[in-house]
Design a protein around this motif. Structure first.
Motif, PDB file in Angstrom:
ATOM      1  N   GLY A 210      99.148  51.286  57.036  1.00 33.68           N
ATOM      2  CA  GLY A 210      98.065  50.188  57.489  1.00 33.68           C
ATOM      3  C   GLY A 210      98.026  49.993  59.130  1.00 33.68           C
ATOM      4  N   LYS A 211      97.823  49.088  59.416  1.00 30.47           N
ATOM      5  CA  LYS A 211      97.553  48.558  60.943  1.00 30.47           C
ATOM      6  C   LYS A 211      98.639  47.656  61.384  1.00 30.47           C
ATOM      7  N   PHE A 212      99.243  47.785  62.407  1.00 30.53           N
ATOM      8  CA  PHE A 212     100.043  46.854  63.066  1.00 30.53           C
ATOM      9  C   PHE A 212      99.669  46.368  64.350  1.00 30.53           C
ATOM     10  N   ASP A 213     100.427  45.008  64.766  1.00 32.44           N
ATOM     11  CA  ASP A 213     100.361  44.578  66.152  1.00 32.44           C
ATOM     12  C   ASP A 213     101.337  44.885  67.013  1.00 32.44           C
ATOM     13  N   ILE A 232     103.835  61.826  67.452  1.00 37.36           N
ATOM     14  CA  ILE A 232     104.273  60.519  66.726  1.00 37.36           C
ATOM     15  C   ILE A 232     103.842  59.476  67.627  1.00 37.36           C
ATOM     16  N   LEU A 233     103.770  59.629  68.918  1.00 33.90           N
ATOM     17  CA  LEU A 233     103.293  58.652  69.717  1.00 33.90           C
ATOM     18  C   LEU A 233     101.811  58.273  69.640  1.00 33.90           C
ATOM     19  N   ASN A 234     101.066  59.275  69.513  1.00 33.59           N
ATOM     20  CA  ASN A 234      99.749  59.333  69.340  1.00 33.59           C
ATOM     21  C   ASN A 234      99.031  58.774  67.885  1.00 33.59           C
ATOM     22  N   GLN A 235     100.081  58.943  66.916  1.00 34.92           N
ATOM     23  CA  GLN A 235     100.171  58.485  65.547  1.00 34.92           C
ATOM     24  C   GLN A 235     100.432  56.876  65.495  1.00 34.92           C
ATOM     25  N   PHE A 236     101.197  56.451  66.368  1.00 37.09           N
ATOM     26  CA  PHE A 236     101.546  55.008  66.621  1.00 37.09           C
ATOM     27  C   PHE A 236     100.060  54.418  67.126  1.00 37.09           C
ATOM     28  N   ALA A 237      99.574  54.998  68.217  1.00 40.70           N
ATOM     29  CA  ALA A 237      98.460  54.520  68.857  1.00 40.70           C
ATOM     30  C   ALA A 237      97.393  54.236  67.832  1.00 40.70           C
ATOM     31  N   MET A 238      97.207  54.949  66.784  1.00 38.36           N
ATOM     32  CA  MET A 238      96.204  55.024  65.825  1.00 38.36           C
ATOM     33  C   MET A 238      96.524  53.888  64.822  1.00 38.36           C
ATOM     34  N   SER A 239      97.754  53.680  64.776  1.00 40.50           N
ATOM     35  CA  SER A 239      98.590  52.599  63.725  1.00 40.50           C
ATOM     36  C   SER A 239      98.333  51.283  64.432  1.00 40.50           C
ATOM     37  N   LEU A 240      98.081  51.026  65.577  1.00 37.17           N
ATOM     38  CA  LEU A 240      98.067  49.681  66.092  1.00 37.17           C
ATOM     39  C   LEU A 240      96.805  49.156  66.249  1.00 37.17           C
ATOM     40  N   ASN A 241      96.649  47.739  65.875  1.00 31.61           N
ATOM     41  CA  ASN A 241      95.455  47.008  66.189  1.00 31.61           C
ATOM     42  C   ASN A 241      95.093  46.946  67.809  1.00 31.61           C
ATOM     43  N   PRO A 242      93.750  46.824  67.994  1.00 33.88           N
ATOM     44  CA  PRO A 242      93.590  46.271  69.383  1.00 33.88           C
ATOM     45  C   PRO A 242      94.506  45.392  70.111  1.00 33.88           C
ATOM     46  N   GLY A 243      94.737  45.832  71.287  1.00 29.35           N
ATOM     47  CA  GLY A 243      95.731  44.788  71.997  1.00 29.35           C
ATOM     48  C   GLY A 243      97.308  44.656  71.400  1.00 29.35           C
ATOM     49  N   LEU A 257     103.726  62.733  77.548  1.00 28.23           N
ATOM     50  CA  LEU A 257     103.813  62.472  76.251  1.00 28.23           C
ATOM     51  C   LEU A 257     102.444  62.136  75.524  1.00 28.23           C
ATOM     52  N   THR A 258     101.940  60.982  76.074  1.00 28.12           N
ATOM     53  CA  THR A 258     100.569  60.426  75.786  1.00 28.12           C
ATOM     54  C   THR A 258      99.866  59.637  76.873  1.00 28.12           C
ATOM     55  N   GLU A 259      98.435  59.451  76.763  1.00 34.39           N
ATOM     56  CA  GLU A 259      97.869  58.613  77.522  1.00 34.39           C
ATOM     57  C   GLU A 259      97.168  57.392  76.778  1.00 34.39           C
ATOM     58  N   ARG A 260      97.815  57.169  75.778  1.00 41.04           N
ATOM     59  CA  ARG A 260      96.900  56.050  74.779  1.00 41.04           C
ATOM     60  C   ARG A 260      97.656  54.774  75.223  1.00 41.04           C
ATOM     61  N   PHE A 261      98.771  54.677  75.812  1.00 40.81           N
ATOM     62  CA  PHE A 261      99.050  53.291  76.417  1.00 40.81           C
ATOM     63  C   PHE A 261      99.320  52.787  77.922  1.00 40.81           C
ATOM     64  N   ASP A 262      98.953  51.706  78.211  1.00 40.65           N
ATOM     65  CA  ASP A 262      99.408  51.269  79.494  1.00 40.65           C
ATOM     66  C   ASP A 262     100.969  50.669  79.409  1.00 40.65           C
ATOM     67  N   MET A 263     101.634  51.084  80.432  1.00 46.25           N
ATOM     68  CA  MET A 263     102.971  50.364  80.990  1.00 46.25           C
ATOM     69  C   MET A 263     102.886  49.162  81.236  1.00 46.25           C
ATOM     70  N   ILE A 270     110.467  46.964  79.701  1.00 42.09           N
ATOM     71  CA  ILE A 270     109.331  47.527  79.612  1.00 42.09           C
ATOM     72  C   ILE A 270     108.575  47.558  78.257  1.00 42.09           C
ATOM     73  N   ILE A 271     107.493  47.399  78.177  1.00 39.12           N
ATOM     74  CA  ILE A 271     106.810  47.574  76.891  1.00 39.12           C
ATOM     75  C   ILE A 271     105.481  48.530  77.174  1.00 39.12           C
ATOM     76  N   TYR A 272     104.737  48.845  76.125  1.00 36.84           N
ATOM     77  CA  TYR A 272     103.534  49.755  76.155  1.00 36.84           C
ATOM     78  C   TYR A 272     102.591  49.065  75.270  1.00 36.84           C
ATOM     79  N   LYS A 273     101.201  48.830  75.825  1.00 38.86           N
ATOM     80  CA  LYS A 273     100.198  48.186  75.260  1.00 38.86           C
ATOM     81  C   LYS A 273      99.258  49.314  75.017  1.00 38.86           C
ATOM     82  N   LEU A 274      98.673  49.124  73.795  1.00 39.70           N
ATOM     83  CA  LEU A 274      97.672  50.171  73.632  1.00 39.70           C
ATOM     84  C   LEU A 274      96.205  49.996  74.647  1.00 39.70           C
ATOM     85  N   LYS A 275      95.771  51.283  75.054  1.00 41.19           N
ATOM     86  CA  LYS A 275      94.530  51.021  75.943  1.00 41.19           C
ATOM     87  C   LYS A 275      93.354  50.620  74.963  1.00 41.19           C
TER      88      LYS A 275
END
Length: 275
Positions: A210-213, A232-243, A257-263, A270-275
């Protein structure tokens, strides 16, 4: 014999990477020997070579799982590095739990349970200190590839040595109950009920989860090749809800490794937010 030839080591390294993505790298024979030698007597093998060859046989599913389990089991501690858990209270719980929303968290390599249970304790402390917040609650899914670790997690019983690693006296008093023999303690049901444990391989499809926050995957990516890290990182991006957010270990990075997140720089960490 507990020796390991260079050829067999290379074969086993390739096998382990194909099965679970872990890259042993050169000159780690000592690690294989130390992890697998105890299994020789348990399963009646006279040599490490015999054990490894049997485990790599596709028909030997049970032995294969035991060997993978032995090679992937890692120690952990409560509230590791502290700052990710402080961020839960300072930023992530207030932001993600707005308007009574249920916060869904994935602890992607739960090991012996300290990380997901630490997250659950933080949620309970937050609700106690700030009544009315987190009204939708927190649901934590904790996964690991090790069946023995997952069984330990579900039991929630820890000895004094494990309890001494990162757990304050106050939290021990508040969230644990003594076992009958006095040498161990069991995590309380109010913590346990926030966490669901599932057997999972990070190389498999993430869709069934399912999806996660919020995803915790800390000090795990270091074991994978760059190609598998990226996957793995791109699959994480697809598993996250917006924001949604991803938390990695202090020494881990998304660079290249991926451009799906903003630092997002926090203080500290540091944490990474889904774009």
């Amino acid at each position: 014999m507990k020796t390991l030839s260079e050829d067999l080591y290379k074969q086993f390294s390739a096998f382990l990477e194909a099965q679970v993505g872990i890259v042993l790298g050169p000159n780690k024979q000592y690690l294989v020997k130390s992890r697998l030698s105890p299994l020789m007597s348990t399963y009646g093998f006279s040599s490490l070579e015999e054990l490894i060859n049997k485990a790599m046989n596709i028909r030997e599913r049970e032995l294969r799982m035991v060997v993978i389990d032995a090679m992937t089991t890692n120690e952990t501690l409560w509230f590791r590095d502290i700052y990710p858990f402080q961020l839960l209270t300072d930023k992530l719980f207030p932001e993600l739990g707005k308007n009574g929303k249920t916060i869904k968290v994935w602890s992607a390599a739960s090991s012996s349970g300290q990380e997901p249970y630490s997250i659950a304790m933080m949620a309970l402390e937050h609700q106690y200190k700030k009544p009315g917040t987190l009204s939708g609650g927190v649901q934590i899914v904790a996964t690991d590839i090790s069946l023995s670790m997952l069984n330990q997690c579900k039991e929630g019983i820890y000895d004094n040595l494990a309890l001494a690693r990162g757990l304050s006296t106050e939290r021990k008093r508040q969230f644990f109950e003594p076992c009958a023999d006095g040498s161990k303690m069991k995590i309380s049901d109010r913590v346990k009920k926030l966490v669901t444990f599932r057997h999972f391989n990070l190389l498999d499809s993430y869709a069934p989860l399912g999806k996660f926050d919020l995803i915790f995957c800390r000090n795990v990516l270091i074991y994978f090749s760059p190609e598998i890290k990226s996957k793995i990182l791109n699959q994480f991006a697809m598993s996250l809800n917006p924001g949604g957010y991803l938390l990695l270990g202090a020494s881990e990075s998304l660079s290249g490794l991926t451009e799906r997140f903003d630092m997002v720089r926090c203080n500290p960490g540091i944490i990474y937010k889904l774009k």
